[in-house]
Design an enzyme around this catalytic site. Structure first.
Site, PDB file in Angstrom:
ATOM      1  N   ILE A  77      63.128 -28.106  18.668  1.00 53.75           N
ATOM      2  CA  ILE A  77      62.487 -27.250  18.064  1.00 53.75           C
ATOM      3  C   ILE A  77      63.417 -25.640  18.246  1.00 53.75           C
ATOM      4  O   ILE A  77      62.430 -25.601  19.638  1.00 53.75           O
ATOM      5  CB  ILE A  77      60.900 -28.033  18.164  1.00 53.75           C
ATOM      6  CG1 ILE A  77      60.540 -29.048  17.718  1.00 53.75           C
ATOM      7  CG2 ILE A  77      59.490 -27.130  17.772  1.00 53.75           C
ATOM      8  CD1 ILE A  77      60.051 -29.116  16.438  1.00 53.75           C
ATOM      9  N   CYS A  78      62.945 -25.004  17.532  1.00 50.29           N
ATOM     10  CA  CYS A  78      63.054 -23.213  17.642  1.00 50.29           C
ATOM     11  C   CYS A  78      61.802 -22.780  18.631  1.00 50.29           C
ATOM     12  O   CYS A  78      60.802 -22.738  18.022  1.00 50.29           O
ATOM     13  CB  CYS A  78      63.261 -22.855  16.768  1.00 50.29           C
ATOM     14  SG  CYS A  78      63.162 -20.909  16.810  1.00 50.29           S
ATOM     15  N   VAL A  79      62.005 -22.246  19.501  1.00 50.57           N
ATOM     16  CA  VAL A  79      60.419 -22.180  20.428  1.00 50.57           C
ATOM     17  C   VAL A  79      60.310 -20.629  20.049  1.00 50.57           C
ATOM     18  O   VAL A  79      58.738 -20.798  19.811  1.00 50.57           O
ATOM     19  CB  VAL A  79      60.721 -21.225  21.636  1.00 50.57           C
ATOM     20  CG1 VAL A  79      62.273 -20.449  22.468  1.00 50.57           C
ATOM     21  CG2 VAL A  79      59.594 -21.450  22.766  1.00 50.57           C
ATOM     22  N   GLY A  82      58.046 -22.095  16.590  1.00 47.97           N
ATOM     23  CA  GLY A  82      57.508 -23.215  16.921  1.00 47.97           C
ATOM     24  C   GLY A  82      55.954 -22.490  17.954  1.00 47.97           C
ATOM     25  O   GLY A  82      55.215 -22.754  17.112  1.00 47.97           O
TER      26      GLY A  82
END
Lengths: 129, 100, 120
Positions: A77-79, A82
């Site tokens: 997941i892209c930080v 997200g």
């Protein structure tokens, strides 16, 4: 061939999660490898451990988590995407004093560098919107 | 380098791609999937689009599972029906994918 | 490995979604990998570059200011599709920065010659 997948469509505003999973299964069945599945933009919602569809409905998060576990596949997941959307690990949630996180245990969190690393090292990057 | 264009959204949202750009080159392919398959219910504009693709040697496919889900049958011989395994093969046969 | 051509395409207008911010974030990371990055504004994406944006400091952040400084982050190939501008009654004078306008044919070449294309 080495593939990496990029999913940008969200949990319930796109068929992307479903389509990409079918594609991933067919990719592995054909003898190819998938180095990483990266979730960006609304796609990060596919990592929510709190998603709870009705009993007779398709469960995208659980389906991805199970497929990844069976095939030792990295779901990332892209930080920043997200955090914008409230999808974060327990560690992130604690850092922001938000209690427990919402990320499913079979997903991990990384920056956009992880997407670019995977894309540049793969033969094909396939995006699902 | 050949390109595989995948159209994920309704034809009515993406028609500008085709009208304004004619973005694909000879040897490229186009796959309609998800709401992209709704294009097969756009008879007025789809015919001329398919003729253009054929003239430029651009193959057009639709993902059969997504057609079936939506109760749409293809009435166009020029549109190849694609299994998910066939879709994977198409990705392998092109140098890159561009998703719309 | 030599630099590869990465193309990021923005085709949505700003403020009603996070497409512009998230496309920009991705392009900046691509440039930080010392790849050959191009950023293309297409269709409603050309509205990202329109001058005089902003809401007097309240509400939504004017993130599009960052487009003026792309060169500082290693992105010096910034393109707009000419017909996308013309269809919206826009010219280069309406934009906050210099861009290279591309015809449909030039755009086709740009897509064809790129190793990876990320669409937003």
């Amino acid at each position: 061939m080495r593939f990496n997948l990029l999913i940008t469509g969200g949990l319930y505003n796109s068929q992307a999660g479903y389509s990409a999973l079918a594609f991933a299964k067919a990719t592995i069945a054909a003898g190819h490898q998938i180095s990483q599945v990266f979730f960006y933009q609304d796609g990060v919602t596919l990592g929510s451990r709190l998603s709870m569809p009705l009993d007779d409905e398709f469960e995208p998060v659980a389906a991805w988590a199970e497929f990844a576990a069976q095939n030792t596949l990295a779901l990332v997941i892209c930080v920043s995407a997200g955090e914008r959307r409230g999808i974060m690990s327990d560690a992130q949630a604690a850092e922001f004093a938000k209690g427990l996180g919402s990320l499913h245990a079979n997903f991990s969190v990384a920056g956009l560098g992880a997407l670019h690393n995977a894309s540049l090292e793969s033969d094909r990057t396939v995006t699902f919107k | 380098m050949s390109t595989l264009f995948t159209i994920h959204s309704s034809w009515y949202d993406t028609t500008w791609l085709f009208e304004q750009l004619g973005f694909a080159s000879e040897g490229d392919s186009i796959v309609l999937l998800q709401d992209g398959v709704l294009a097969l219910r756009s008879p007025i504009t789809l015919g001329s689009f398919l003729a253009k693709c054929s003239a430029h040697n651009i193959d057009v496919f639709a993902l059969a599972d997504d057609l079936n889900l939506r109760g749409i049958t293809s009435q166009y011989e020029e549109v190849g029906l694609l299994s998910i395994a066939g879709f994977v093969d198409l990705v392998v046969r092109h140098d890159k994918q561009v998703a719309w | 490995m030599s630099a590869r051509k990465l193309l990021y395409i923005v085709s949505r207008a700003p403020y009603s979604n996070a497409v512009g911010q998230e496309a920009l974030d991705a392009a900046l990371i691509g440039a930080s990998f010392e790849q050959d990055v191009s950023l293309l504004f297409l269709h409603d994406g050309v509205f990202q570059l329109v001058i005089n944006q902003g809401s007097d400091g309240s509400g939504l952040k004017e993130f599009t200011k960052a487009y003026r400084a792309l060169e500082d982050f290693g992105i010096d190939k910034v393109f707009c599709h000419d017909l996308s501008l013309a269809a919206r009654g826009l010219t280069n004078n309406d934009l906050m920065r210099d861009v290279t306008t591309l015809t449909g044919e030039q755009l086709k070449s740009l897509v064809a010659s790129s190793a990876r294309v990320f669409t937003f």
